[in-house]
Design a protein around this motif. Structure first.
Motif, short mmCIF file in Angstrom:
data_model
loop_
_atom_site.label_atom_id
_atom_site.label_comp_id
_atom_site.label_asym_id
_atom_site.label_seq_id
_atom_site.Cartn_x
_atom_site.Cartn_y
_atom_site.Cartn_z
N TYR A 1 0.84 -1.19 0.00
CA TYR A 1 0.00 0.00 0.00
C TYR A 1 0.88 1.25 0.00
CZ TYR A 1 -3.60 3.40 1.18
OH TYR A 1 -4.44 4.47 1.15
N CYS A 2 1.11 1.79 -1.19
CA CYS A 2 1.90 3.01 -1.32
C CYS A 2 1.78 3.50 -2.76
CB CYS A 2 3.37 2.75 -0.97
SG CYS A 2 4.21 1.75 -2.21
N ASP A 3 2.33 4.67 -3.00
CA ASP A 3 2.44 5.18 -4.35
C ASP A 3 3.53 4.36 -5.04
OD1 ASP A 3 3.36 6.63 -6.63
OD2 ASP A 3 2.55 8.48 -5.80
N LEU A 4 3.19 3.67 -6.10
CA LEU A 4 4.12 2.76 -6.76
C LEU A 4 5.39 3.48 -7.21
CD1 LEU A 4 4.72 -0.08 -7.75
CD2 LEU A 4 3.43 0.44 -9.84
N GLN A 5 5.27 4.72 -7.65
CA GLN A 5 6.46 5.45 -8.11
C GLN A 5 7.46 5.66 -6.98
OE1 GLN A 5 7.25 6.30 -11.33
NE2 GLN A 5 5.48 4.99 -11.73
N LEU A 6 6.96 5.90 -5.77
CA LEU A 6 7.85 6.07 -4.63
C LEU A 6 8.51 4.75 -4.23
CD1 LEU A 6 5.76 8.45 -2.31
CD2 LEU A 6 7.80 9.02 -3.65
N ALA A 7 7.86 3.65 -4.54
CA ALA A 7 8.38 2.33 -4.17
C ALA A 7 9.44 1.82 -5.14
CB ALA A 7 7.24 1.32 -4.09
N LEU A 8 9.51 2.37 -6.35
CA LEU A 8 10.40 1.82 -7.37
C LEU A 8 11.86 1.74 -6.95
CD1 LEU A 8 8.92 3.32 -10.68
CD2 LEU A 8 8.45 1.11 -9.60
N PRO A 9 12.44 2.76 -6.30
CA PRO A 9 13.84 2.65 -5.87
C PRO A 9 14.06 1.51 -4.88
CG PRO A 9 13.12 4.94 -5.83
CD PRO A 9 11.90 4.11 -6.01
N VAL A 10 13.06 1.21 -4.06
CA VAL A 10 13.17 0.10 -3.11
C VAL A 10 13.11 -1.22 -3.86
CG1 VAL A 10 12.19 -0.99 -1.06
CG2 VAL A 10 12.04 1.49 -1.33
N ILE A 11 12.13 -1.35 -4.73
CA ILE A 11 11.97 -2.59 -5.49
C ILE A 11 13.21 -2.90 -6.32
CG2 ILE A 11 10.62 -3.69 -7.34
CD1 ILE A 11 8.20 -2.06 -6.30
N ASP A 12 13.83 -1.85 -6.84
CA ASP A 12 15.03 -2.02 -7.65
C ASP A 12 16.18 -2.63 -6.85
OD1 ASP A 12 16.42 -1.58 -10.18
OD2 ASP A 12 17.62 -0.12 -9.07
N GLN A 13 16.18 -2.42 -5.53
CA GLN A 13 17.28 -2.88 -4.68
C GLN A 13 16.97 -4.17 -3.93
OE1 GLN A 13 20.29 -1.68 -4.49
NE2 GLN A 13 20.02 0.16 -5.73
N VAL A 14 15.82 -4.78 -4.19
CA VAL A 14 15.41 -5.94 -3.40
C VAL A 14 15.43 -7.21 -4.25
CG1 VAL A 14 12.90 -5.83 -3.80
CG2 VAL A 14 13.76 -6.61 -1.61
N ASP A 15 15.82 -8.31 -3.61
CA ASP A 15 15.90 -9.60 -4.30
C ASP A 15 14.59 -10.37 -4.23
OD1 ASP A 15 18.72 -9.45 -5.00
OD2 ASP A 15 19.11 -9.72 -2.86
N LEU A 16 13.84 -10.18 -3.14
CA LEU A 16 12.60 -10.93 -2.91
C LEU A 16 11.59 -10.03 -2.23
CD1 LEU A 16 11.02 -13.70 -2.67
CD2 LEU A 16 12.11 -13.94 -0.42
N VAL A 17 10.34 -10.10 -2.69
CA VAL A 17 9.25 -9.35 -2.06
C VAL A 17 8.30 -10.33 -1.39
CG1 VAL A 17 7.31 -7.78 -2.39
CG2 VAL A 17 9.41 -7.46 -3.72
N LEU A 18 8.01 -10.09 -0.12
CA LEU A 18 6.97 -10.82 0.60
C LEU A 18 5.76 -9.90 0.61
CD1 LEU A 18 9.15 -11.92 3.68
CD2 LEU A 18 8.97 -13.03 1.44
N LEU A 19 4.80 -10.18 -0.27
CA LEU A 19 3.66 -9.27 -0.47
C LEU A 19 2.44 -9.80 0.29
CD1 LEU A 19 2.56 -6.74 -1.90
CD2 LEU A 19 1.89 -8.22 -3.81
N ASP A 20 2.01 -9.03 1.27
CA ASP A 20 0.85 -9.41 2.08
C ASP A 20 -0.44 -8.93 1.39
OD1 ASP A 20 2.51 -10.32 4.26
OD2 ASP A 20 2.90 -8.21 4.68
N ILE A 21 -1.23 -9.88 0.94
CA ILE A 21 -2.54 -9.54 0.37
C ILE A 21 -3.57 -10.01 1.38
CG2 ILE A 21 -4.12 -9.73 -1.57
CD1 ILE A 21 -1.80 -10.24 -3.40
N LYS A 22 -4.13 -9.07 2.11
CA LYS A 22 -4.97 -9.38 3.27
C LYS A 22 -6.32 -9.96 2.88
CE LYS A 22 -1.87 -6.63 5.38
NZ LYS A 22 -0.88 -7.03 6.40
N SER A 23 -6.76 -9.64 1.66
CA SER A 23 -8.06 -10.09 1.16
C SER A 23 -8.11 -9.76 -0.32
CB SER A 23 -9.20 -9.37 1.90
OG SER A 23 -10.43 -9.52 1.21
N PHE A 24 -8.96 -10.44 -1.07
CA PHE A 24 -9.14 -10.04 -2.46
C PHE A 24 -10.48 -9.35 -2.66
CE2 PHE A 24 -9.75 -10.36 -7.04
CZ PHE A 24 -8.51 -9.95 -7.48
N ASP A 25 -11.43 -9.61 -1.81
CA ASP A 25 -12.71 -8.90 -1.84
C ASP A 25 -12.45 -7.48 -1.34
OD1 ASP A 25 -15.17 -7.74 -0.74
OD2 ASP A 25 -16.07 -9.71 -1.13
#
Length: 254
Positions: free
Chosen positions: A120-144
């Motif tokens: 949960y964030c502005d994807l553009q602000l997250a890009l520098p973090v994602i660029d530096q990470v090897d693995l993402v643990l993405l918590d999807i609390k619900s799909f509904d």
């Protein structure tokens, strides 16, 4: 969607706020992990086990230099086990510059990096973090979307946008889903999440995590209303039923 933009990467000494650290974690990524729990989170999850992480200013201010010095003490154990450094929270993407710099420095030391996030964030602000990470643990609390809003107090869409982006760039990802009886365990909710995950190209596995009440005492100490007093952890049968929904779609699940 408020995100801290203080302490940009060009700062001589990048600083941020953390809640705590765990030096030998074994559940937040592969191998033995040095886990940094950041302070500050825009979500208000009903089952949060770290409600004391809500506000960034309640954390401890540290520099990346300080963290790296501490991390290096455990580098031998991490590398020997195929582990590394995980940044969790709170919500790490609440402090994107700080977290990106932690990961950049870790990569310079040859360490594996993992990000535990709600997305949960502005994807553009997250890009520098994602660029530096090897693995993402993405918590999807619900799909509904309605259940998600009820559980977290925020919108689902930023998390789905994050998931799609990670798939597009083929960033290795583990999906995490907390099974809460009477809250997130509706069959349609799990099935629709499984259908969505099946469309992603980068998911290595799904972790179905059982709801627990280990953080309930913190809510009481902080004077927050804990709405899940009468909710019990899922049974083994309930967990297996949820796992089966993912497996039916060819998804590896634990």
């Amino acid at each position: 969607m408020q995100v801290s933009t203080a302490h940009a990467p060009h700062s001589a000494t990048v600083q941020g706020y953390i809640h705590s650290i765990e030096t030998c974690g074994t559940v937040d990524g592969p191998g033995i992990r040095f886990v940094v729990f950041t302070a500050g989170c825009p979500l208000r999850c009903l089952y949060c086990s770290n409600p004391d992480c809500r506000y960034m200013e309640n954390g401890r201010k540290v520099s990346v230099d300080e963290l790296i010095e501490e991390i290096q003490k455990y580098s031998t154990y991490m590398k020997a086990s195929g582990g590394g450094v995980t940044v969790s929270g709170g919500e790490p993407l609440y402090q994107p510059h700080f977290v990106a710099e932690i990961f950049r420095r870790c990569h310079g030391l040859g360490m594996h990096t993992a990000l535990d996030t709600s997305g949960y964030c502005d994807l553009q602000l997250a890009l520098p973090v994602i660029d530096q990470v090897d693995l993402v643990l993405l918590d999807i609390k619900s799909f509904d979307p309605e259940i998600y809003q009820h559980v977290t107090g925020v919108s689902l869409e930023p998390t789905l946008a994050m998931a799609r982006y990670l798939s597009d760039i083929r960033k290795p990802t583990w999906i995490r889903f907390v099974l809460v009886p009477g809250l997130t365990d509706a069959p349609h909710n799990i099935a629709e999440l499984a259908d969505f995950v099946a469309t992603l190209s980068n998911v290595e596995k799904v972790e179905v995590l059982p709801f627990h009440k280990l953080g309930e005492y913190k809510w009481e100490e902080l004077g927050y209303e804990y709405q899940l007093n009468d909710t019990q952890p899922p049974t083994s049968k309930q967990i297996q039923a949820a796992q089966a929904i993912f497996r039916k779609r060819g998804i590896k699940v634990v």
